[in-house]
Motif scaffolding. Structure first.
Motif, short mmCIF file in Angstrom:
data_model
loop_
_atom_site.label_atom_id
_atom_site.label_comp_id
_atom_site.label_asym_id
_atom_site.label_seq_id
_atom_site.Cartn_x
_atom_site.Cartn_y
_atom_site.Cartn_z
N THR A 75 -22.79 60.02 -61.85
CA THR A 75 -23.12 60.02 -60.42
C THR A 75 -24.58 59.63 -60.21
N SER A 76 -25.47 60.19 -61.01
CA SER A 76 -26.90 59.86 -60.90
C SER A 76 -27.16 58.40 -61.19
N PHE A 77 -26.51 57.87 -62.22
CA PHE A 77 -26.70 56.47 -62.57
C PHE A 77 -26.18 55.56 -61.45
N GLN A 78 -25.03 55.93 -60.89
CA GLN A 78 -24.47 55.14 -59.79
C GLN A 78 -25.41 55.15 -58.59
N GLN A 79 -26.02 56.28 -58.30
CA GLN A 79 -26.97 56.36 -57.20
C GLN A 79 -28.18 55.47 -57.48
N ALA B 138 -31.24 50.68 -56.21
CA ALA B 138 -31.90 49.46 -56.71
C ALA B 138 -31.31 48.22 -56.07
N ASP B 139 -29.99 48.18 -55.91
CA ASP B 139 -29.35 47.03 -55.27
C ASP B 139 -29.77 46.92 -53.80
#
Length: 109
Positions: free
Chosen positions: A96-100, A105-106
């Motif tokens: 979840t943290s990485f997806q956020q 960033a995107d």
């Protein structure tokens, strides 16, 4: 794209414990199941199994095989079930943290 060796090594324990929570299995069978989703060699699994047994997350027993020598089966322990629950929570938080991070960033680009 295939996961790198480090990614695989990091998730192999959780994959094994996840599969063992449903029923006892022997090493070759575990390798085949993991290999359906994450390419690993048979030899890659056994260090993980040894470590899980050493740390008390799994136990082993021998069972006769109808087609050859006895097989060593792996069984998740109560300690292993607790550890799996903790690892799954950590994994879910990490993903979840990485997806956020990716989404932010995107958005900033």
């Amino acid at each position: 794209m295939r996961p790198t060796a480090q990614f695989k090594k990091g998730v192999l324990d959780i994959c094994v414990l996840y599969l063992l929570q449903y029923h006892d299995q022997y090493g070759y069978d575990l390798t085949q199941q993991v290999n359906k989703h994450i390419p690993i060699t048979e030899g890659a699994l056994y260090p993980s199994l040894r470590r899980l047994v050493k740390d008390g997350y799994c136990s082993t027993y021998l069972q006769e095989s109808p087609s050859g020598p006895s097989r060593k089966y792996y069984h998740i322990t109560n300690t292993g079930r607790i550890y799996l629950k903790e690892m799954l929570a950590e994994w879910d938080h990490f993903v979840t943290s990485f997806q956020q991070l990716r989404e932010e960033a995107d958005r900033d680009e």
